[in-house]
Design a protein around this motif. Sequence first.
Motif, PDB file in Angstrom:
ATOM      1  N   SER A 153      -5.031   2.956  10.150  1.00  0.00           N
ATOM      2  CA  SER A 153      -5.359   3.499  11.457  1.00  0.00           C
ATOM      3  C   SER A 153      -4.221   4.412  11.884  1.00  0.00           C
ATOM      4  O   SER A 153      -3.272   4.635  11.155  1.00  0.00           O
ATOM      5  N   THR A 154      -4.299   4.941  13.103  1.00  0.00           N
ATOM      6  CA  THR A 154      -3.295   5.893  13.561  1.00  0.00           C
ATOM      7  C   THR A 154      -1.930   5.251  13.757  1.00  0.00           C
ATOM      8  O   THR A 154      -0.940   5.948  13.903  1.00  0.00           O
ATOM      9  N   SER A 155      -1.851   3.925  13.755  1.00  0.00           N
ATOM     10  CA  SER A 155      -0.572   3.267  13.974  1.00  0.00           C
ATOM     11  C   SER A 155       0.226   3.084  12.693  1.00  0.00           C
ATOM     12  O   SER A 155       1.305   2.524  12.695  1.00  0.00           O
ATOM     13  N   ALA A 156      -0.329   3.552  11.556  1.00  0.00           N
ATOM     14  CA  ALA A 156       0.343   3.340  10.279  1.00  0.00           C
ATOM     15  C   ALA A 156       1.631   4.133  10.186  1.00  0.00           C
ATOM     16  O   ALA A 156       1.794   5.173  10.809  1.00  0.00           O
ATOM     17  N   ASP A 157       2.556   3.611   9.387  1.00  0.00           N
ATOM     18  CA  ASP A 157       3.843   4.273   9.218  1.00  0.00           C
ATOM     19  C   ASP A 157       3.808   5.362   8.157  1.00  0.00           C
ATOM     20  O   ASP A 157       4.683   6.216   8.116  1.00  0.00           O
ATOM     21  N   GLY A 158       2.837   5.339   7.281  1.00  0.00           N
ATOM     22  CA  GLY A 158       2.772   6.308   6.195  1.00  0.00           C
ATOM     23  C   GLY A 158       2.852   5.622   4.847  1.00  0.00           C
ATOM     24  O   GLY A 158       3.175   4.445   4.734  1.00  0.00           O
TER      25      GLY A 158
ATOM     26  N   TRP B 244       0.755  11.304   3.147  1.00  0.00           N
ATOM     27  CA  TRP B 244       2.005  11.480   3.878  1.00  0.00           C
ATOM     28  C   TRP B 244       2.797  10.182   3.999  1.00  0.00           C
ATOM     29  O   TRP B 244       2.227   9.106   4.211  1.00  0.00           O
ATOM     30  N   SER B 245       4.102  10.308   3.904  1.00  0.00           N
ATOM     31  CA  SER B 245       5.005   9.167   4.073  1.00  0.00           C
ATOM     32  C   SER B 245       5.321   8.981   5.555  1.00  0.00           C
ATOM     33  O   SER B 245       4.880   9.764   6.405  1.00  0.00           O
TER      34      SER B 245
ATOM     35  N   VAL C 199       3.544  13.152  -0.250  1.00  0.00           N
ATOM     36  CA  VAL C 199       3.927  12.350  -1.418  1.00  0.00           C
ATOM     37  C   VAL C 199       2.713  12.091  -2.309  1.00  0.00           C
ATOM     38  O   VAL C 199       1.564  12.131  -1.867  1.00  0.00           O
ATOM     39  N   ASP C 200       3.003  11.808  -3.576  1.00  0.00           N
ATOM     40  CA  ASP C 200       1.995  11.423  -4.550  1.00  0.00           C
ATOM     41  C   ASP C 200       2.129   9.948  -4.879  1.00  0.00           C
ATOM     42  O   ASP C 200       3.242   9.411  -4.920  1.00  0.00           O
TER      43      ASP C 200
ATOM     44  N   ASN D 274       3.580   1.183  -8.496  1.00  0.00           N
ATOM     45  CA  ASN D 274       4.298   0.287  -7.584  1.00  0.00           C
ATOM     46  C   ASN D 274       3.353  -0.091  -6.460  1.00  0.00           C
ATOM     47  O   ASN D 274       2.350   0.585  -6.223  1.00  0.00           O
ATOM     48  N   GLU D 275       3.641  -1.173  -5.754  1.00  0.00           N
ATOM     49  CA  GLU D 275       2.789  -1.552  -4.629  1.00  0.00           C
ATOM     50  C   GLU D 275       2.721  -0.403  -3.634  1.00  0.00           C
ATOM     51  O   GLU D 275       3.742   0.168  -3.255  1.00  0.00           O
ATOM     52  N   ALA D 276       1.513  -0.055  -3.233  1.00  0.00           N
ATOM     53  CA  ALA D 276       1.331   1.085  -2.330  1.00  0.00           C
ATOM     54  C   ALA D 276       0.546   0.664  -1.104  1.00  0.00           C
ATOM     55  O   ALA D 276      -0.439  -0.067  -1.194  1.00  0.00           O
ATOM     56  N   CYS D 277       0.995   1.123   0.057  1.00  0.00           N
ATOM     57  CA  CYS D 277       0.325   0.824   1.322  1.00  0.00           C
ATOM     58  C   CYS D 277       0.212   2.095   2.154  1.00  0.00           C
ATOM     59  O   CYS D 277       0.948   3.064   1.941  1.00  0.00           O
ATOM     60  N   ASN D 278      -0.698   2.045   3.124  1.00  0.00           N
ATOM     61  CA  ASN D 278      -0.729   3.021   4.215  1.00  0.00           C
ATOM     62  C   ASN D 278      -1.185   4.425   3.849  1.00  0.00           C
ATOM     63  O   ASN D 278      -0.776   5.393   4.480  1.00  0.00           O
ATOM     64  N   ALA D 279      -2.057   4.559   2.861  1.00  0.00           N
ATOM     65  CA  ALA D 279      -2.694   5.861   2.639  1.00  0.00           C
ATOM     66  C   ALA D 279      -3.833   6.012   3.625  1.00  0.00           C
ATOM     67  O   ALA D 279      -4.584   5.069   3.882  1.00  0.00           O
TER      68      ALA D 279
END
Length: 233
Positions: free
Chosen positions: A18-23, A138-139, A145-146, A180-185
């Motif tokens: 959602s819009t509150s994500a850090d990236g 985006w981070s 970022v990829d 690697n563990e990925a979050c927040n896309a």
Amino acid sequence: MANKFICTLLLIAVWATSTSADGIENGSPTTIKAHPYVVSLQGTDGTRVCGGALIDSTTVVTAAQCLANYDVSQLVVGVSNGTQIVKIAKSTFDVNFDYVTMENDVAVVILEKAVSVGSIQLASSEPKTGASGVVTGWSASNALVDVSETIITATDCVSGEYSYEEGEVLSTMLCGLAKNEACNALPGSPLVYNKKLVGLVSWGYGCANSANPAVFTNIASVKSWIKKAVKSL
């Protein structure tokens, strides 16, 4: 079914944000020159809510949840990493999009004016399990970022090796394992393989890791809908 709905909500807060994500976490730095087709759907204040991909000078493909969950009249499209802002002229999402199963999570946005940046072709066939793809977004520092993804077909994703059960990952979906563990896309962020758009970030059970692949809209399976939608707008 109730468990799936709860997990889908968890995803929106963790993987497809959602819009509150850090990236995006654990991404590798890249540039818009390398991915000129990458765009964002954002509020007029610049807050990104979704990603997307230009498939020609006026057409963006993104996730259905991006249009269903927001007032489209309050959104604009950020092109060239947000240096160019374009209004939305028309939009639609698949009427068969299902909030519970996340099936048919695809939408089309038509820009108010054409943009002179690169676009990307839609894939006509889905990659085989083991193909190497890349998600771009985006981070937390707003850097592009990829995230490298090992693509997994829907059939293999529910084979028992991962956390998904049969009937959860459907034919309109693909899975992807991050190195690697990925979050927040952001939802709608493009997954590219062999220089073609093969997927859009859709959902998943928490952060993408070895047990919980991210789940993407399978572009090859919804390509005919995309083409019909573009003609109808």
